[in-house]
Design a protein around this motif. Structure first.
Motif, PDB file in Angstrom:
ATOM      1  N   PRO A 170       0.811  -1.226   0.000  1.00 26.65           N
ATOM      2  CA  PRO A 170       0.000   0.000   0.000  1.00 26.65           C
ATOM      3  C   PRO A 170       0.839   1.267   0.000  1.00 26.65           C
ATOM      4  O   PRO A 170       0.466   2.270  -0.611  1.00 26.65           O
ATOM      5  N   TYR A 171       1.968   1.212   0.707  1.00 26.68           N
ATOM      6  CA  TYR A 171       2.889   2.341   0.764  1.00 26.68           C
ATOM      7  C   TYR A 171       4.166   1.900   0.056  1.00 26.68           C
ATOM      8  O   TYR A 171       4.953   1.131   0.598  1.00 26.68           O
ATOM      9  N   PHE A 172       4.340   2.382  -1.164  1.00 24.82           N
ATOM     10  CA  PHE A 172       5.410   1.890  -2.034  1.00 24.82           C
ATOM     11  C   PHE A 172       6.306   3.060  -2.418  1.00 24.82           C
ATOM     12  O   PHE A 172       5.919   3.938  -3.177  1.00 24.82           O
ATOM     13  N   VAL A 173       7.505   3.078  -1.845  1.00 29.16           N
ATOM     14  CA  VAL A 173       8.513   4.092  -2.181  1.00 29.16           C
ATOM     15  C   VAL A 173       9.794   3.320  -2.506  1.00 29.16           C
ATOM     16  O   VAL A 173      10.587   3.007  -1.619  1.00 29.16           O
ATOM     17  N   GLY A 226      16.241   0.893  -5.381  1.00 28.35           N
ATOM     18  CA  GLY A 226      15.248  -0.152  -5.513  1.00 28.35           C
ATOM     19  C   GLY A 226      14.624  -0.177  -6.893  1.00 28.35           C
ATOM     20  O   GLY A 226      14.349  -1.252  -7.449  1.00 28.35           O
ATOM     21  N   THR A 227      14.385   1.000  -7.460  1.00 28.74           N
ATOM     22  CA  THR A 227      13.851   1.081  -8.819  1.00 28.74           C
ATOM     23  C   THR A 227      14.801   0.432  -9.809  1.00 28.74           C
ATOM     24  O   THR A 227      14.386  -0.320 -10.708  1.00 28.74           O
ATOM     25  N   ASN A 235       5.842  -2.863   4.587  1.00 30.11           N
ATOM     26  CA  ASN A 235       5.650  -2.138   3.338  1.00 30.11           C
ATOM     27  C   ASN A 235       6.972  -2.073   2.579  1.00 30.11           C
ATOM     28  O   ASN A 235       8.049  -2.255   3.167  1.00 30.11           O
ATOM     29  N   LEU A 236       6.890  -1.780   1.294  1.00 32.59           N
ATOM     30  CA  LEU A 236       8.112  -1.626   0.495  1.00 32.59           C
ATOM     31  C   LEU A 236       8.459  -0.145   0.443  1.00 32.59           C
ATOM     32  O   LEU A 236       8.202   0.553  -0.536  1.00 32.59           O
ATOM     33  N   ASP A 237       9.020   0.331   1.549  1.00 37.69           N
ATOM     34  CA  ASP A 237       9.385   1.735   1.660  1.00 37.69           C
ATOM     35  C   ASP A 237      10.543   1.883   2.648  1.00 37.69           C
ATOM     36  O   ASP A 237      10.868   0.947   3.389  1.00 37.69           O
ATOM     37  N   PRO A 238      11.203   3.035   2.667  1.00 39.76           N
ATOM     38  CA  PRO A 238      12.343   3.226   3.559  1.00 39.76           C
ATOM     39  C   PRO A 238      12.006   3.079   5.038  1.00 39.76           C
ATOM     40  O   PRO A 238      12.832   2.615   5.820  1.00 39.76           O
ATOM     41  N   ARG A 239      10.784   3.475   5.426  1.00 40.51           N
ATOM     42  CA  ARG A 239      10.420   3.373   6.843  1.00 40.51           C
ATOM     43  C   ARG A 239      10.429   1.917   7.302  1.00 40.51           C
ATOM     44  O   ARG A 239      10.978   1.594   8.364  1.00 40.51           O
ATOM     45  N   SER A 240       9.825   1.032   6.546  1.00 41.50           N
ATOM     46  CA  SER A 240       9.827  -0.376   6.922  1.00 41.50           C
ATOM     47  C   SER A 240      11.230  -0.969   6.863  1.00 41.50           C
ATOM     48  O   SER A 240      11.591  -1.824   7.672  1.00 41.50           O
ATOM     49  N   ASP A 256      13.454   9.355   3.235  1.00 39.81           N
ATOM     50  CA  ASP A 256      13.923   8.338   4.177  1.00 39.81           C
ATOM     51  C   ASP A 256      12.990   8.190   5.383  1.00 39.81           C
ATOM     52  O   ASP A 256      13.185   7.284   6.207  1.00 39.81           O
ATOM     53  N   GLN A 257      11.973   9.065   5.507  1.00 37.99           N
ATOM     54  CA  GLN A 257      11.018   8.957   6.598  1.00 37.99           C
ATOM     55  C   GLN A 257       9.716   8.293   6.159  1.00 37.99           C
ATOM     56  O   GLN A 257       8.816   8.067   6.981  1.00 37.99           O
ATOM     57  N   LEU A 258       9.589   7.960   4.891  1.00 35.80           N
ATOM     58  CA  LEU A 258       8.329   7.440   4.361  1.00 35.80           C
ATOM     59  C   LEU A 258       8.313   5.914   4.287  1.00 35.80           C
ATOM     60  O   LEU A 258       9.354   5.293   4.241  1.00 35.80           O
TER      61      LEU A 258
END
Length: 493
Positions: A313-316, A321-322, A409-414, A491-493
């Motif tokens: 749901p939260y994808f950064v 990573g890209t 999630n696939l984001d920096p926060r996780s 980096d906070q998301l």
């Protein structure tokens, strides 16, 4: 400011004795859950059976079934635990379990503001212990606590599990609250978790013990000592005033109308079995000690040979990573990503940064889909009261055989800030069945993101339209996402 700080109620561990250490019990052979979920002799010890909880009402009912069946222990670990109808229903059942002698350990992250007095009231029950993970040091001025100790308090326990008698557990993306269980809410989350039985249950219990006994877990009696215990008279009065039982035993939200209710009553629950393992971060991650889950996941992804479906749901994805995803697609692997559209995302700042990478992903060969805010989540308990839907499931399907499901999630926060957990199960039957259904579901409930004339467009396969701007999103929401995308907050998301 000095007067404000000195006037705040705060936690000082040095004023208290060492906290008690407790651990999970052994597998409870002969228990109600053991008899109900008996593992067939044909499966080896490293197998787990799982039942997918794809619908909110089934996820709530299954949690209640575990709580009501528990005879020895219940370990409950969550990031969000609200004070709405579904949360109150679960809390009441936990209290009833404690009343019949079950040990209840409730471990909650302290990002959400709750009533300390209320938690201390419950904690004073002889069979209930409540601990807060990484708590705010100033209880009455949490904003001040956050500003004065941002680096610590910005790191949260995002793990989610509920384990009964070390026989069965539920792991996945759902928190405790109406929006996660298809009960009346302004937004309904399309979420996913699994009921587990087998080798991974003890692994979940072991990770719970690590968090429960860690230095970052604070007993409620340290925060409010000498609280009186909740009484049966208080509970009876609350039940009469809230009518909480009636809300789930009649009308639209009657549990007895659910197909899963009948399956549970008739002991007719089919589990999918396969080799399984639990990945999880250590509690020390909040001190910047690195992510064990990311290390394990990286190795798992490197082993992927043919196809990869990522649901987040939260994808950064970040720049690195890209690049990894594009390289995988260009190497011949089928890479599909499913995430929220701007309209369905409840954190538009996340969308602002994700949007920076969309074009590179699509042009690199990644099949990218964004869930509609108007998607029907397909629950017997309908969308009544919900003005929009939002993807909240966190899962992956790898090489048409492995399922990864958890809190991450696939984001920096996780990856860097929050602690996370996930189970990985090798189960081709379930994964292939899910993949066969996926194309039809995506065409109905999501937009396919493509690039035409060097611009992002959204293809609605249901209507045949091609849209040239963020679908269903207001101008203010678009502006908010755009502005977030220029702030140095990735980096906070």
């Amino acid at each position: 400011m000095i007067l404000a700080i000195t006037g705040c109620a705060s936690i000082d561990p040095s004023k208290f004795p060492d906290k008690s250490v407790s651990h999970h019990v052994d597998y409870q052979h002969g228990s109600i859950l053991d008899n109900f979920l008996e593992q067939p002799d044909t499966y080896p010890d490293d197998y787990s059976g799982f039942y997918p909880l794809e619908k909110g009402h089934d996820a709530l009912l299954t949690r209640l079934a575990l709580i009501e069946s528990a005879q020895t222990t219940l370990d409950v670990q969550y990031y969000i635990y609200r004070n709405d109808e579904t949360s109150q229903l679960i809390s009441w059942r936990l209290y009833e379990a404690a009343e019949r002698g079950v040990r209840v350990r409730l471990l909650l992250d302290d990002m959400q503001k709750r009533s300390d007095k209320g938690m201390a009231y419950i904690n004073a029950h002889p069979n209930i212990e409540v601990r807060l993970f990484n708590p705010h040091q100033y209880r009455t001025m949490r904003g001040l606590a956050f500003l004065s100790d941002f680096d610590r308090l910005n790191r949260r326990m995002h793990n989610k599990s509920l384990t009964a008698d070390n026989v069965a557990t539920i792991v996945g993306g759902r928190n405790i609250g109406n929006e996660y269980f298809s009960f009346e809410s302004s937004v309904e989350f399309g979420d996913f978790d699994v009921l587990l039985h087998g080798n991974t249950v003890t692994q979940v219990s072991e990770q719970f013990d690590k968090y429960w006994n860690s230095d970052y877990s604070v007993p409620m009696e340290w925060i409010i000592p000498d609280s009186e215990a909740v009484s049966s008279q208080d509970v009876e009065q609350w039940l009469e005033e809230s009518q909480i039982e009636a809300k789930f035993s009649q009308g639209q939200y009657n549990f007895k109308t659910l197909p899963l209710y009948t399956q549970l009553q008739e002991s007719d629950l089919h589990l999918f079995w396969g080799p399984a393992v639990l990945y999880y971060d250590r509690p020390e991650k909040i001190a910047g000690k690195g992510s064990q889950l990311i290390d394990d996941l990286s190795e798992l992804l490197e082993q992927t040979q043919h196809s990869l479906v990522l649901i987040s749901p939260y994808f950064v994805p970040t720049e690195s990573g890209t690049q990894v995803l594009v390289e995988a697609a260009k190497s011949g692997k089928d890479v599909t990503i499913i995430t929220n559209s701007l309209a369905s995302n409840d954190v538009f700042a996340v969308h602002g940064w994700y949007a920076k990478y969309r074009q590179d992903l699509v042009e690199g060969g990644v099949d990218l889909w964004e869930v509609k805010a108007t998607a029907d989540v397909d629950n017997k308990w309908s969308m009544t009261g919900s003005s929009r839907s939002s993807l909240h499931a966190k899962a992956m399907m790898l090489d048409e055989r492995k399922l990864f499901v958890g809190s991450m999630n696939l984001d920096p926060r996780s990856a860097d800030l929050n602690t996370e957990m996930a189970v990985v199960i090798d189960q081709p039957e379930y994964v292939k069945r899910s993949l066969e259904q996926l194309p039809k579901q995506l065409k109905l409930k999501a937009y396919q993101v493509k690039v035409e004339d060097n611009d992002i467009v959204w293809v609605d396969h249901k209507t045949g339209e091609t849209l040239t701007s963020e679908p269903d999103a207001s101008i203010w929401r678009r502006m908010g996402a755009w502005f977030s995308g220029i702030l140095p907050i990735e980096d906070q998301l």
